[in-house]
Each structure stands twice: as C-alpha cells, then as structure tokens.
Design an enzyme around this catalytic site. Structure first.
Site, PDB file in Angstrom:
ATOM      1  N   SER A 190      -5.549 -71.120  41.031  1.00 32.18           N
ATOM      2  CA  SER A 190      -4.632 -71.264  39.893  1.00 32.18           C
ATOM      3  C   SER A 190      -4.633 -69.994  39.043  1.00 32.18           C
ATOM      4  CB  SER A 190      -5.003 -72.509  39.080  1.00 32.18           C
ATOM      5  OG  SER A 190      -4.022 -72.803  38.118  1.00 32.18           O
ATOM      6  N   HIS A 307       0.481 -77.919  37.516  1.00 28.69           N
ATOM      7  CA  HIS A 307       1.012 -77.824  38.875  1.00 28.69           C
ATOM      8  C   HIS A 307       1.867 -79.042  39.228  1.00 28.69           C
ATOM      9  CE1 HIS A 307      -1.593 -74.394  39.251  1.00 28.69           C
ATOM     10  NE2 HIS A 307      -2.627 -75.140  38.924  1.00 28.69           N
TER      11      HIS A 307
END
Length: 411
Positions: A190, A307
């Site tokens: 990430s 996400h």
C-alpha cells in the site's frame, strides 16, 4: 506555482530547523521559505486542508542534488553508484543469493516509540528534520511519544511509516552496505509502494512526503465522509468468502449505507484476506461469518475502508498531485500492488499508482512474481525495512524458502 516549502508559515519549527547549520548545508539548495503571512496565506486559512495542500504542491524541477552529501534528498544511492537496469536481474550471471530484495510495510505497522533505536544514525535525524519541515509538525515527536490515538490517524501514520522505513534503510546502509548495492528489486505494501519508489529513485523525498501527505489527508477526509472499516478474514477451502461479501453488501443496501460496499481489499496469503466495506456490511460479516464457513474475522484498527470504492473521493486529489511532480525511471525493479508486476516505465507508474487507493492490494500475487524460481535455484536475501515484521510473517506463509533468508530491519 510556489515551491513546496513556501507553504511553511512563521512557526517555531520553521525557525528551529532553519537555524541548524547542518540542515542548511545539506538541504538549502532544495528549500525556499516564506516566514511571513501574505494576503494569499490569509485566504488559504479559509480553504479546506486538502485544497490547500493541492494548491501548494509543486513540480520541484529545481530539486537536484548539487553534491554527494545531498543525494539522500532524492534517492539512497550515492551519485555514480553502479545500479542494474529494470529487468536485468534474471540475466545476472551471479548466484541469486548474492542479490537482495527490499520490502516496505504499510499502514497499521506503526507503534509509539518507533525509530528511537535509529537516532544514533546521523542521517535519520536529518530525515526527520526535513520531514517535519515539509509537513509542518514535529513528526519525530509523534513517532516517539504519540499519543497512540494520534499516531494511528491516517494523516499522521502514513508519513510516519514512510519516514520510519527510510530511517531503517539508513541502518541497513550502515550495517550491511552490500544489501543496498546488490538490491535488484523493491516493493511496498500500500503506502509502502511510495516508499519503494523513493528508494528506487523514481520519486524525490520531498515530493514523496508531500504526495503522502495529500494521499493521507484525502483518505482521512473520505473516511470521515463515508464510514467504513476493514476486517482480516481467515477461512478454509470450504469457505464462501465471495458469497459472504455479496450478502453483506446486500445487507448494507437494505440498511441504506451511503455507499454500500464489501470487497476483498488485500490478498495477504492463502486463506487469509482483508475485506473492506461500509459499516453495516462489516457488522453483518462479524455477526454471521460462521454461516459461510469462515473460521475467524478480526476488525482492523484503521479509520476507513481503504482500497475500496469508499475511497473514490481521494483518487482525483492524488492523481492531480502526482501529475504535478517529477517521476523518474527507477534504478531497480519496483513491483506494483495492482497486479504484482514490475513497473515498465514512468508513464506506467503515473497511470498505475493512483489505482491502488480504490483497488485491492495483490500482495500474495506480487510475492509469487518476485520470488518465482526454478526448483533448484537459490533465493535472494530479503530485507523488510520499517516498523514491525508483518511482511516477513506474510512471506513465510507464501514462500517458506524465500522467508528463510528474510531479515527485519525494524524502525
């Protein structure tokens, strides 16, 4: 557009940092400071924090190192270092075990007190001084003292983890310099992907700090607007996870969630994934997971459904900010969270990187690509640089042979 650090107003931090000769010696070619409020600054006081960040982001065309002491401001390799080109690793004649892979953790790995043991390395102090100067608050104090509730906020945890991870690189450079020189690939989970791009020289440090700040602020605002969260899900071969997500989303629709959502947001390792969703959807999963033969669910201590589509409002600010900064060709292979594959070029980075805000992190798939080997081939040595050992733990579940030569350089 004013240079990045023109956003700094007259603050104690500004005066403190600028008064240090060693800071000026290293970073003065990169910095311009406005220490008096103008009419424009007064107008900015009425703007949202995110809009102000976007208005003040800059291209940094003039942020070029002028001597070797300044090179960490743009990348960790000293000028003139021989580095391999993208994709050259697999044609290298040397034994793969003499090469290294460097991984960087993402949000959730932070803890109060991190980096305390790294302050003995001189460049770590410089990193935090520069970061604090750019971010307009004392980042090191937040890392060392918290409080935890503050450090866990997205807008603080994301820059803290990135700088802590780069601080761990300083330790690695001091103690095992060959690990840097022999690095052939890097990846990050990430936000750790942005850290990896800094390490590979694709993004300058100051630019990445500003990019992370905008990303974190935008994601925080999205989280505040649309309440959601994340669950770690442990399941078996007979589990019906996708069906469970479908039913949870239908429940969220019935409960009138503003954005009903429930999707797999992170692929960690076999039979372990992270689900992101709106509040009603996650409540449904927590209460009914056994009906779908799911073994266990655990709520993550994060402020939003990262996400997933609940982060859609953060996408455009990040894309706009990324479009304003210079992106360079990485000097080592960098692997994307979107599909696990290497970035091909600058255009690919600019196009692909923003997608991870709303798309799942395919970490398990990425590890399969990075560590794909023949049965009798050796594996490179892996270093996880940053707070915690989460990526090392995941690697053990995906590839035990690669894990056996993995080391944690903890922040």
């Amino acid at each position: 557009m004013a240079p990045l650090l023109n956003i700094l107003l007259k603050t104690d931090l500004c005066s403190k940092v600028l008064s240090k000769p060693q800071f000026l010696k290293r970073y003065s070619p990169f910095l311009t400071c406005t220490c008096n409020k103008s009419n424009d600054d007064s107008r900015k006081d009425t703007e949202s924090p995110l809009k102000r960040l976007l208005n003040d982001s800059a291209s940094f065309d003039d942020a070029k190192p002028r001597n070797n002491e300044q090179t960490w401001a743009t990348m960790p390799y000293p000028q003139g270092t021989k580095t391999r080109k993208q994709g050259e690793y697999f044609t290298d004649k040397r034994d793969p075990k003499d090469s290294t892979i460097i991984l960087f953790p993402g949000q959730g790995s932070q803890y109060v007190g991190m980096c305390k043991g790294l302050l003995k390395f001189p460049m770590v102090n410089d990193l935090f001084e520069l970061a604090s100067y750019v971010l307009q608050y004392d980042l090191l104090k937040v890392c060392l003292e918290g409080p935890k509730q503050k450090l866990d906020e997205t807008k603080y945890s994301q820059p803290a983890i990135m700088v802590a991870s780069l601080a761990a690189i300083e330790k690695l450079k001091e103690e095992r310099p060959n690990a840097i020189n022999n690095c052939v690939g890097t990846a990050g989970f990430s936000l750790g992907e942005i850290t990896a791009l800094v390490f590979a020289g694709a993004l300058g440090l100051q630019e990445a700090l500003k990019l992370i700040q905008i990303r974190a602020e935008a994601m925080q605002m999205a989280s505040n607007t649309y309440k959601g969260g994340m669950l770690t899900v442990f399941y078996g071969p007979d589990s019906k996870l996708n069906y469970a997500c479908k039913k949870a989303k239908e429940w969220a629709v019935d409960k009138a969630d503003p954005i009903p959502e429930c999707i797999i947001s992170s692929y960690l390792y076999p039979h372990c994934k992270v689900v992101a969703g709106s509040e009603s959807a996650l409540d449904y999963l927590e209460k009914n997971y056994k009906e779908f033969n799911i073994k266990k669910v655990k709520r993550l201590l994060v402020s939003g459904a990262f996400h997933s589509s609940l982060m859609a409002s953060a996408l455009m600010p990040f894309k706009k900010a990324l479009g304003k900064i210079q992106v360079n060709e990485p000097v080592v292979s960098v692997y994307s969270n979107i599909d696990g594959k290497k970035y091909r070029d600058v255009e690919h980075i600019v196009r692909q990187l923003p997608k991870q805000i709303v798309k799942p992190v395919k970490w398990e798939q990425l590890l399969h690509v990075v560590y794909e080997r023949g049965q009798d081939e050796n594996f490179p040595t892996t270093y996880e640089c940053g707070p915690g050992q989460s990526l090392k733990t995941i690697l053990k579940q995906v590839n035990a042979k690669a894990w056996s030569s993995c080391h944690s350089i903890e922040a």
